[in-house]
Write a protein that holds these residues in place. Structure first.
Motif, PDB file in Angstrom:
ATOM      1  N   LEU A 251       0.833  -1.190   0.000  1.00 40.78           N
ATOM      2  CA  LEU A 251       0.000   0.000   0.000  1.00 40.78           C
ATOM      3  C   LEU A 251       0.873   1.247   0.000  1.00 40.78           C
ATOM      4  CD1 LEU A 251      -2.579  -1.184   2.665  1.00 40.78           C
ATOM      5  CD2 LEU A 251      -3.096  -0.786   0.255  1.00 40.78           C
ATOM      6  N   ALA A 252       0.574   2.161  -0.905  1.00 42.92           N
ATOM      7  CA  ALA A 252       1.237   3.475  -0.932  1.00 42.92           C
ATOM      8  C   ALA A 252       0.197   4.505  -0.530  1.00 42.92           C
ATOM      9  CB  ALA A 252       1.786   3.768  -2.323  1.00 42.92           C
ATOM     10  N   VAL A 253       0.469   5.246   0.559  1.00 43.56           N
ATOM     11  CA  VAL A 253      -0.517   6.158   1.134  1.00 43.56           C
ATOM     12  C   VAL A 253       0.032   7.579   1.163  1.00 43.56           C
ATOM     13  CG1 VAL A 253      -1.960   6.651   3.148  1.00 43.56           C
ATOM     14  CG2 VAL A 253      -1.372   4.283   2.581  1.00 43.56           C
ATOM     15  N   GLY A 254      -0.789   8.520   0.710  1.00 38.32           N
ATOM     16  CA  GLY A 254      -0.452   9.945   0.838  1.00 38.32           C
ATOM     17  C   GLY A 254       0.595  10.392  -0.154  1.00 38.32           C
ATOM     18  N   GLY A 255       1.380  11.370   0.271  1.00 37.40           N
ATOM     19  CA  GLY A 255       2.355  11.972  -0.615  1.00 37.40           C
ATOM     20  C   GLY A 255       1.929  13.385  -1.011  1.00 37.40           C
ATOM     21  N   CYS A 291       0.865   6.873   9.649  1.00 43.20           N
ATOM     22  CA  CYS A 291       0.024   5.935   8.906  1.00 43.20           C
ATOM     23  C   CYS A 291       0.256   4.521   9.414  1.00 43.20           C
ATOM     24  CB  CYS A 291       0.349   6.028   7.420  1.00 43.20           C
ATOM     25  SG  CYS A 291      -0.789   5.115   6.373  1.00 43.20           S
ATOM     26  N   ALA A 292      -0.836   3.776   9.607  1.00 36.67           N
ATOM     27  CA  ALA A 292      -0.732   2.390  10.083  1.00 36.67           C
ATOM     28  C   ALA A 292      -1.822   1.552   9.447  1.00 36.67           C
ATOM     29  CB  ALA A 292      -0.847   2.332  11.605  1.00 36.67           C
ATOM     30  N   TYR A 293      -1.531   0.259   9.286  1.00 32.79           N
ATOM     31  CA  TYR A 293      -2.518  -0.707   8.787  1.00 32.79           C
ATOM     32  C   TYR A 293      -2.896  -1.649   9.917  1.00 32.79           C
ATOM     33  CZ  TYR A 293      -4.568  -4.714   6.405  1.00 32.79           C
ATOM     34  OH  TYR A 293      -5.415  -5.728   6.030  1.00 32.79           O
ATOM     35  N   LEU A 294      -4.205  -1.844  10.119  1.00 34.77           N
ATOM     36  CA  LEU A 294      -4.676  -2.732  11.180  1.00 34.77           C
ATOM     37  C   LEU A 294      -6.054  -3.257  10.834  1.00 34.77           C
ATOM     38  CD1 LEU A 294      -4.000  -3.855  14.054  1.00 34.77           C
ATOM     39  CD2 LEU A 294      -5.265  -1.892  14.967  1.00 34.77           C
ATOM     40  N   PHE A 335       4.373  14.943  12.187  1.00 31.72           N
ATOM     41  CA  PHE A 335       5.708  14.357  12.083  1.00 31.72           C
ATOM     42  C   PHE A 335       5.921  13.265  13.143  1.00 31.72           C
ATOM     43  CE2 PHE A 335       5.850  18.780  10.736  1.00 31.72           C
ATOM     44  CZ  PHE A 335       6.434  18.698   9.481  1.00 31.72           C
ATOM     45  N   LEU A 336       4.866  12.531  13.466  1.00 32.21           N
ATOM     46  CA  LEU A 336       4.913  11.534  14.532  1.00 32.21           C
ATOM     47  C   LEU A 336       5.355  10.172  14.009  1.00 32.21           C
ATOM     48  CD1 LEU A 336       1.307  10.286  15.279  1.00 32.21           C
ATOM     49  CD2 LEU A 336       1.783  11.937  13.476  1.00 32.21           C
ATOM     50  N   SER A 337       5.630   9.270  14.950  1.00 33.84           N
ATOM     51  CA  SER A 337       5.971   7.881  14.623  1.00 33.84           C
ATOM     52  C   SER A 337       4.789   7.003  15.001  1.00 33.84           C
ATOM     53  CB  SER A 337       7.208   7.437  15.401  1.00 33.84           C
ATOM     54  OG  SER A 337       8.283   8.316  15.176  1.00 33.84           O
ATOM     55  N   VAL A 338       4.503   6.009  14.164  1.00 34.34           N
ATOM     56  CA  VAL A 338       3.341   5.143  14.376  1.00 34.34           C
ATOM     57  C   VAL A 338       3.744   3.692  14.156  1.00 34.34           C
ATOM     58  CG1 VAL A 338       1.046   4.514  13.515  1.00 34.34           C
ATOM     59  CG2 VAL A 338       1.663   6.917  13.736  1.00 34.34           C
ATOM     60  N   ALA A 339       3.220   2.795  15.004  1.00 31.74           N
ATOM     61  CA  ALA A 339       3.447   1.359  14.828  1.00 31.74           C
ATOM     62  C   ALA A 339       2.257   0.614  15.415  1.00 31.74           C
ATOM     63  CB  ALA A 339       4.736   0.917  15.517  1.00 31.74           C
ATOM     64  N   THR A 340       2.094  -0.649  15.020  1.00 31.52           N
ATOM     65  CA  THR A 340       1.030  -1.494  15.558  1.00 31.52           C
ATOM     66  C   THR A 340       1.642  -2.649  16.332  1.00 31.52           C
ATOM     67  OG1 THR A 340       0.916  -2.848  13.536  1.00 31.52           O
ATOM     68  CG2 THR A 340      -0.546  -0.930  13.673  1.00 31.52           C
ATOM     69  N   ASN A 342       0.068  -6.069  18.892  1.00 30.41           N
ATOM     70  CA  ASN A 342      -0.976  -6.781  19.638  1.00 30.41           C
ATOM     71  C   ASN A 342      -2.358  -6.178  19.430  1.00 30.41           C
ATOM     72  OD1 ASN A 342       1.000  -8.480  20.702  1.00 30.41           O
ATOM     73  ND2 ASN A 342       1.321  -7.176  22.494  1.00 30.41           N
ATOM     74  N   GLY A 343      -2.676  -5.817  18.184  1.00 30.17           N
ATOM     75  CA  GLY A 343      -4.001  -5.315  17.867  1.00 30.17           C
ATOM     76  C   GLY A 343      -4.236  -3.869  18.239  1.00 30.17           C
ATOM     77  N   CYS A 344      -3.200  -3.144  18.657  1.00 29.25           N
ATOM     78  CA  CYS A 344      -3.321  -1.730  19.024  1.00 29.25           C
ATOM     79  C   CYS A 344      -2.402  -0.883  18.147  1.00 29.25           C
ATOM     80  CB  CYS A 344      -2.970  -1.512  20.500  1.00 29.25           C
ATOM     81  SG  CYS A 344      -4.071  -2.351  21.663  1.00 29.25           S
ATOM     82  N   ILE A 345      -2.682   0.431  18.112  1.00 27.50           N
ATOM     83  CA  ILE A 345      -1.848   1.377  17.377  1.00 27.50           C
ATOM     84  C   ILE A 345      -1.141   2.268  18.384  1.00 27.50           C
ATOM     85  CG2 ILE A 345      -1.823   3.269  15.707  1.00 27.50           C
ATOM     86  CD1 ILE A 345      -4.333   2.098  14.460  1.00 27.50           C
ATOM     87  N   TYR A 346       0.151   2.483  18.176  1.00 25.39           N
ATOM     88  CA  TYR A 346       0.952   3.334  19.047  1.00 25.39           C
ATOM     89  C   TYR A 346       1.370   4.586  18.277  1.00 25.39           C
ATOM     90  CZ  TYR A 346       1.237  -0.476  22.406  1.00 25.39           C
ATOM     91  OH  TYR A 346       0.925  -1.459  23.316  1.00 25.39           O
ATOM     92  N   ALA A 347       1.101   5.754  18.868  1.00 24.79           N
ATOM     93  CA  ALA A 347       1.532   7.032  18.305  1.00 24.79           C
ATOM     94  C   ALA A 347       2.564   7.629  19.249  1.00 24.79           C
ATOM     95  CB  ALA A 347       0.337   7.968  18.148  1.00 24.79           C
TER      96      ALA A 347
END
Length: 416
Positions: A251-255, A291-294, A335-340, A342-347
């Motif tokens: 997936l390519a998102v944004g830009g 951006c995150a996929y979940l 300009f944040l960092s995002v990761a997933t 255990n079924g949750c999203i971290y910002a």
């Protein structure tokens, strides 16, 4: 096994007829082992099929809540843990088998998980078969032991990962040829699950229709000739028929488009070597979001529109192709960092006005709520983030120096 219900004393007799005694045993630790069925009148349990080694591992788990699972003991240990309803040992065996999944054992692990009611392991083994069907169908000896219903269920799935539909037909031939007398009559039922309209006309004419099992079956020949006719009459490069889903996509998102931020999303189908546009909102104003996929959705989190920072979160469903506003973060971030994990999203981190942030928060889709978690040791912006072995790593590159912070979920706490 001798078991004194009143006194904290255990003796057990196993297949080797060896007697072992454990004094001062806490019965509560063994409740799952011995209280699921009535106590015999003579207070003697006899387990003639259980080896002393496996019983020792199960009893040791009762005290330590840990067990050493190996390739040599995992099968027997899973069977006996299931018999005694020791869920912790069952889970340890399932985790071990999941790590060992490969082309040669995925079918037997799937069957074993089904037999012992381990749905998570069975689902993962089944997906492994689907995603590695080309190798399983061509190389696995266990594949040849599938029942006709099991094989039919597999090859009808949209998720079956094959680059060419001919691979499915050739896997069927291999399965039938393993026992041609008993299985030859199954060709019509199996060929029905093959997506003939995805095959080249030449392959249908030169290979499929000339196969002895197909040509000798009126039902099979009717399917093949109908497919050939539809392909010949179609003016499209590919007729409208249900294609297999790729096991993985990019997936390519944004830009940016003409110096303005975009919500454009494109999907790359690895199997078809083709990009597909999914969404494009020309009036998108936010950039620099996370951006995150979940769970089948893309989350666009926070952002900056050159005037102010945002705490809003937008979710795009790949299934319905629609955008939805979901729960907002506690803090505005760009300009944040995002990761997933255990079924949750971290910002994590990012900017807010002229200030760099070291705060972090976690989003739970089930509650649609963000929760503040422990802050990072230092503020970070535009840092990369990824998950590995149950941890989230944040990496910031400044003057060729890498600063790495780890987030680990321990019970209900998150510590850096």
């Amino acid at each position: 096994m001798l078991f004194n219900y009143e006194l904290h004393d255990i003796r057990y007799f196993l297949s080797s007829m060896t007697e072992r005694q454990c004094e001062n045993v806490d019965l509560n630790l063994h409740r799952d082992l011995f209280c699921y069925k009535p106590l015999p009148s003579n207070k003697v349990y006899n387990f003639p099929t259980v080896s002393p080694k496996v019983m020792s591992l199960i009893l040791e788990y009762a005290y330590t809540q840990s067990v050493v699972v190996t390739e040599d003991n995992v099968l027997e240990l899973l069977v006996e843990a299931d018999n005694f309803i020791v869920t912790g040992v069952i889970q340890a065996c399932c985790d071990f088998l999941e790590r060992k999944l490969c082309v040669n054992n995925c079918v037997s692990i799937c069957n074993l998980a089904h037999l012992h009611n381990c749905p998570d392991l069975r689902g993962k083994a089944y997906l492994y078969i689907l995603h590695h069907f080309e190798e399983v169908g061509a190389l696995s000896l266990e594949f040849l032991q599938l029942s006709v219903q099991q094989l039919s269920d597999l090859i009808e799935k949209d998720e079956l990962n094959v680059k060419q539909e001919s691979t499915v037909f050739e896997a069927i031939l291999r399965w039938i040829n393993y026992s041609p007398v008993e299985r030859g009559c199954d060709m019509p039922a199996l060929l029905k699950q093959v997506r003939l309209l995805l095959m080249p006309t030449e392959y249908l004419v030169d290979t499929v229709s000339r196969n002895d099992l197909v040509s000798s079956s009126p039902a099979c020949m009717n399917m093949v000739t109908t497919a050939i006719q539809m392909l010949n009459e179609s003016n499209m490069e590919r007729p409208l028929t249900q294609t297999r889903l790729p096991s993985e996509v990019l997936l390519a998102v944004g830009g940016w488009v003409s110096h303005f931020p975009s919500d454009k999303i494109e999907l790359y189908n690895v199997r078809a070597d083709h990009w597909v546009p999914l969404s494009w909102r020309h009036n998108a104003s936010l950039g620099f979001y996370g951006c995150a996929y979940l769970n089948g959705c893309i989350y666009c989190i926070g952002g900056f529109d050159f005037i102010s920072y945002s705490s809003h979160v937008r979710r795009f469903s790949l299934t319905s192709q629609t955008w939805t506003e979901v729960g907002s973060m506690h803090e505005e971030r760009g300009f944040l960092s995002v990761a997933t994990l255990n079924g949750c999203i971290y910002a994590m981190g990012g900017c807010q006005k002229q200030k760099k942030l070291k705060t972090a928060e976690r989003y739970e889709p089930d509650t649609n709520q963000w929760t503040m978690i422990a802050s990072m040791h230092k503020p970070r912006t535009e840092a990369g983030a990824a998950t590995l072995h149950g941890k989230v790593s944040g990496i910031e590159v400044v003057e060729d120096l890498c600063h790495v912070g780890f987030v680990e979920k321990v019970m209900d706490k998150v510590n850096w």
